[in-house]
Design an enzyme around this catalytic site. Structure first.
Site, PDB file in Angstrom:
ATOM      1  N   VAL A 100       7.242   5.998 -11.751  1.00  0.00           N
ATOM      2  CA  VAL A 100       6.129   6.797 -11.236  1.00  0.00           C
ATOM      3  C   VAL A 100       6.492   7.192  -9.808  1.00  0.00           C
ATOM      4  O   VAL A 100       6.846   6.320  -9.009  1.00  0.00           O
ATOM      5  CB  VAL A 100       4.821   5.975 -11.166  1.00  0.00           C
TER       6      VAL A 100
ATOM      7  N   TYR B  76      12.231  -8.628  -8.156  1.00  0.00           N
ATOM      8  CA  TYR B  76      11.098  -7.735  -8.471  1.00  0.00           C
ATOM      9  C   TYR B  76      10.745  -7.853  -9.959  1.00  0.00           C
ATOM     10  O   TYR B  76       9.567  -8.008 -10.316  1.00  0.00           O
ATOM     11  CB  TYR B  76      11.426  -6.277  -8.108  1.00  0.00           C
TER      12      TYR B  76
ATOM     13  N   VAL C 129      -3.246  -8.949   0.805  1.00  0.00           N
ATOM     14  CA  VAL C 129      -3.515  -9.872  -0.314  1.00  0.00           C
ATOM     15  C   VAL C 129      -2.666 -11.138  -0.247  1.00  0.00           C
ATOM     16  O   VAL C 129      -2.921 -12.102  -0.961  1.00  0.00           O
ATOM     17  CB  VAL C 129      -3.341  -9.185  -1.706  1.00  0.00           C
TER      18      VAL C 129
ATOM     19  N   LYS D  26       7.206  -9.142 -11.911  1.00  0.00           N
ATOM     20  CA  LYS D  26       6.444  -8.387 -12.911  1.00  0.00           C
ATOM     21  C   LYS D  26       6.435  -9.120 -14.264  1.00  0.00           C
ATOM     22  O   LYS D  26       5.478  -8.989 -15.033  1.00  0.00           O
ATOM     23  CB  LYS D  26       6.985  -6.958 -13.027  1.00  0.00           C
TER      24      LYS D  26
ATOM     25  N   ARG E  22      -3.641  -0.690   5.218  1.00  0.00           N
ATOM     26  CA  ARG E  22      -3.795   0.527   6.040  1.00  0.00           C
ATOM     27  C   ARG E  22      -5.200   1.107   5.845  1.00  0.00           C
ATOM     28  O   ARG E  22      -5.395   2.016   5.034  1.00  0.00           O
ATOM     29  CB  ARG E  22      -2.718   1.548   5.669  1.00  0.00           C
TER      30      ARG E  22
ATOM     31  N   GLY F 293      -4.658  -2.236  -3.102  1.00  0.00           N
ATOM     32  CA  GLY F 293      -3.593  -1.250  -2.914  1.00  0.00           C
ATOM     33  C   GLY F 293      -4.106   0.158  -3.174  1.00  0.00           C
ATOM     34  O   GLY F 293      -3.418   0.979  -3.785  1.00  0.00           O
ATOM     35  N   ALA F 294      -5.318   0.429  -2.668  1.00  0.00           N
ATOM     36  CA  ALA F 294      -5.963   1.725  -2.935  1.00  0.00           C
ATOM     37  C   ALA F 294      -5.521   2.805  -1.959  1.00  0.00           C
ATOM     38  O   ALA F 294      -5.944   3.945  -2.077  1.00  0.00           O
ATOM     39  CB  ALA F 294      -7.479   1.554  -2.878  1.00  0.00           C
TER      40      ALA F 294
ATOM     41  N   ASN G 239      -3.681  -3.900  -8.299  1.00  0.00           N
ATOM     42  CA  ASN G 239      -2.623  -2.894  -8.220  1.00  0.00           C
ATOM     43  C   ASN G 239      -1.674  -3.119  -7.032  1.00  0.00           C
ATOM     44  O   ASN G 239      -0.512  -2.722  -7.095  1.00  0.00           O
ATOM     45  CB  ASN G 239      -3.290  -1.509  -8.119  1.00  0.00           C
TER      46      ASN G 239
HETATM   47  P1  NDP Z   1       2.801   2.603  -3.409  1.00  0.00           P
HETATM   48  O1  NDP Z   1       3.795   2.043  -2.442  1.00  0.00           O
HETATM   49  O2  NDP Z   1       2.515   4.063  -3.345  1.00  0.00           O
HETATM   50  O3  NDP Z   1       1.427   1.799  -3.285  1.00  0.00           O
HETATM   51  C1  NDP Z   1       1.410   0.409  -3.144  1.00  0.00           C
HETATM   52  C2  NDP Z   1       0.033  -0.025  -2.672  1.00  0.00           C
HETATM   53  O4  NDP Z   1       0.021  -1.452  -2.549  1.00  0.00           O
HETATM   54  C3  NDP Z   1      -0.330   0.551  -1.317  1.00  0.00           C
HETATM   55  O5  NDP Z   1      -1.662   0.997  -1.357  1.00  0.00           O
HETATM   56  C4  NDP Z   1      -0.201  -0.638  -0.370  1.00  0.00           C
HETATM   57  O6  NDP Z   1      -1.169  -0.541   0.658  1.00  0.00           O
HETATM   58  C5  NDP Z   1      -0.551  -1.800  -1.303  1.00  0.00           C
HETATM   59  N1  NDP Z   1      -0.028  -3.062  -0.818  1.00  0.00           N
HETATM   60  C6  NDP Z   1       1.263  -3.437  -0.698  1.00  0.00           C
HETATM   61  N2  NDP Z   1       1.341  -4.651  -0.158  1.00  0.00           N
HETATM   62  C7  NDP Z   1       0.067  -5.068   0.062  1.00  0.00           C
HETATM   63  C8  NDP Z   1      -0.521  -6.227   0.614  1.00  0.00           C
HETATM   64  N3  NDP Z   1       0.233  -7.239   1.063  1.00  0.00           N
HETATM   65  N4  NDP Z   1      -1.866  -6.314   0.689  1.00  0.00           N
HETATM   66  C9  NDP Z   1      -2.631  -5.298   0.258  1.00  0.00           C
HETATM   67  N5  NDP Z   1      -2.150  -4.167  -0.276  1.00  0.00           N
HETATM   68  C10 NDP Z   1      -0.813  -4.052  -0.356  1.00  0.00           C
HETATM   69  O7  NDP Z   1       3.338   2.202  -4.837  1.00  0.00           O
HETATM   70  P2  NDP Z   1       2.741   2.349  -6.321  1.00  0.00           P
HETATM   71  O8  NDP Z   1       1.463   3.075  -6.328  1.00  0.00           O
HETATM   72  O9  NDP Z   1       3.842   2.852  -7.160  1.00  0.00           O
HETATM   73  O10 NDP Z   1       2.521   0.824  -6.676  1.00  0.00           O
HETATM   74  C11 NDP Z   1       1.317   0.288  -7.190  1.00  0.00           C
HETATM   75  C12 NDP Z   1       1.634  -0.791  -8.201  1.00  0.00           C
HETATM   76  O11 NDP Z   1       2.306  -0.202  -9.308  1.00  0.00           O
HETATM   77  C13 NDP Z   1       2.552  -1.894  -7.704  1.00  0.00           C
HETATM   78  O12 NDP Z   1       2.079  -3.128  -8.188  1.00  0.00           O
HETATM   79  C14 NDP Z   1       3.901  -1.547  -8.330  1.00  0.00           C
HETATM   80  O13 NDP Z   1       4.709  -2.677  -8.490  1.00  0.00           O
HETATM   81  C15 NDP Z   1       3.441  -0.978  -9.651  1.00  0.00           C
HETATM   82  N6  NDP Z   1       4.382  -0.132 -10.368  1.00  0.00           N
HETATM   83  C16 NDP Z   1       4.914   0.981  -9.770  1.00  0.00           C
HETATM   84  C17 NDP Z   1       5.787   1.785 -10.489  1.00  0.00           C
HETATM   85  C18 NDP Z   1       6.473   2.960  -9.882  1.00  0.00           C
HETATM   86  O14 NDP Z   1       7.489   3.428 -10.446  1.00  0.00           O
HETATM   87  N7  NDP Z   1       5.980   3.519  -8.776  1.00  0.00           N
HETATM   88  C19 NDP Z   1       6.079   1.492 -11.895  1.00  0.00           C
HETATM   89  C20 NDP Z   1       5.491   0.292 -12.398  1.00  0.00           C
HETATM   90  C21 NDP Z   1       4.649  -0.461 -11.665  1.00  0.00           C
HETATM   91  P3  NDP Z   1      -0.931  -0.906   2.208  1.00  0.00           P
HETATM   92  O15 NDP Z   1       0.507  -0.674   2.518  1.00  0.00           O
HETATM   93  O16 NDP Z   1      -1.876   0.025   2.917  1.00  0.00           O
HETATM   94  O17 NDP Z   1      -1.352  -2.332   2.304  1.00  0.00           O
HETATM   95  C1  8X3 Z   2       8.512   0.034 -11.034  1.00  0.00           C
HETATM   96  C2  8X3 Z   2       9.357   0.599 -12.109  1.00  0.00           C
HETATM   97  O1  8X3 Z   2      11.690   0.461 -13.134  1.00  0.00           O
HETATM   98  O2  8X3 Z   2      11.485   1.134 -10.798  1.00  0.00           O
HETATM   99  O3  8X3 Z   2       7.957  -1.170 -11.426  1.00  0.00           O
HETATM  100  O4  8X3 Z   2      11.136  -1.137 -11.437  1.00  0.00           O
HETATM  101  S1  8X3 Z   2      10.991   0.229 -11.842  1.00  0.00           S
END
Ligand code: NDP
Ligand code: 8X3
Length: 252
Positions: A185, A152, A60, A156, A35, A9-10, A86
């Site tokens: 975030v 969700y 993934v 987690k 992507r 998820g980079a 991630n």
């Molecule tokens: P984004 O949507 O900005 O990023 C998510 C990333 O995950 C993207 O790079 C996406 O890439 C990748 N991804 C999603 N599905 C797949 C897949 N099937 N295969 C490969 N890659 C995948 O969200 P965040 O950066 O916020 O999320 C990152 C992590 O942090 C997640 O696990 C999320 O649950 C967790 N998180 C987020 C919080 C928030 O408030 N934002 C708080 C707590 C945890 P692509 O679409 O290119 O595949």
């Molecule tokens: C993302 C944080 O509180 O929106 O995991 O579910 S929350």
């Protein structure tokens, strides 16, 4: 940093911020996401040397594709030192009795099964070499369930249990396990949750100061750079404006 780091998820948000932090430290990076063009853009923007990065277009959720991607890494990329699990997403905020099956499957297949597939294929090498670090991105949602968060939050909570299980399984090895569990975030997270409804997504963060992807990458980098005998098991971090998943300080 003389390490090979795999970040799933980079292409966005927290994962993309990790790319920046670990690239700045001189790590060699394996970057995975669906992507690939986003990954290419990030590499270009950060001026990362082509010899220091290996891109993988990967969903993934696809177990065979994960196996193939890891087993076909060029020999000079195969000894992964740090895995940042991630990749993840939320879909919808429906009550369970109104929930969408496809949303559920996408979350479970990505957040739980995808994380397991990648870990299952990377970890044997770490155990064999008796060194490595698995860093799972959990969430405050794995500690506190909120209305509409049913599935969700369940995914987690599963990540939390998997991280705890890994720590137990790896006793006797030098492989480290960390769970980094953020609160709110601002990333593409809410846009994805609301299926591209950006107005709805913006409202999530309105009137408060959320964490930034850099805030999380900074903590992940800290966890990854402790002396080898130190294991940070779990970090929970949230904005000052957030007290729990259901209580925030919003000034509108
Ligand atoms: P984004 O949507 O900005 O990023 C998510 C990333 O995950 C993207 O790079 C996406 O890439 C990748 N991804 C999603 N599905 C797949 C897949 N099937 N295969 C490969 N890659 C995948 O969200 P965040 O950066 O916020 O999320 C990152 C992590 O942090 C997640 O696990 C999320 O649950 C967790 N998180 C987020 C919080 C928030 O408030 N934002 C708080 C707590 C945890 P692509 O679409 O290119 O595949
Ligand atoms: C993302 C944080 O509180 O929106 O995991 O579910 S929350």
């Amino acid at each position: 940093m003389d390490k090979i780091v795999l970040i799933t998820g980079a292409s966005s948000g927290i994962g993309a911020a990790c790319v920046k932090y670990f690239a700045q430290a001189g790590a060699r990076l394996i970057l995975a996401a669906r992507r690939i063009e986003k990954l290419q853009q990030i590499v270009e923007n950060l001026h990362i040397q082509p010899t220091n990065v290996h891109l993988i277009q990967l969903d993934v959720r696809d177990r065979m594709a994960v196996e193939s991607a890891i087993s076909h890494l060029p020999p000079n990329w195969s000894n992964i030192d740090i895995l940042i699990n991630n990749a993840g997403l939320s879909r919808g905020l429906d009550k369970l009795h109104e929930g969408d099956f496809q949303d559920w499957e996408e979350m479970i297949d990505t957040n739980i099964k995808g994380l397991l597939y990648v870990t299952r294929h990377v970890l044997p090498g770490m155990v064999q070499r008796n060194q490595g670090h698995i860093i799972n991105i959990g969430s405050i949602a794995g500690h506190q369930t909120y209305p509409g968060g049913n599935v969700y939050c369940g995914t987690k909570a599963a990540v939390k249990s998997i991280s705890e299980g890994l720590k137990l399984d790896l006793i006797g090895t030098q492989v480290r396990v960390t769970s980094v569990d953020p609160g709110m975030v601002e990333t593409e997270f809410s846009n994805v949750r609301f299926h591209g409804d950006n107005q709805k997504a913006d409202k999530v963060y309105q009137g408060l100061t959320p964490l930034t992807p850099d805030d999380i990458a900074d903590v992940i980098f800290f966890c990854a750079t402790r002396p080898p005998h130190v294991n940070i098991n779990e970090v929970i971090l949230m904005p000052v404006d957030q007290a729990s998943t259901t209580l925030v300080n919003r000034q509108l």
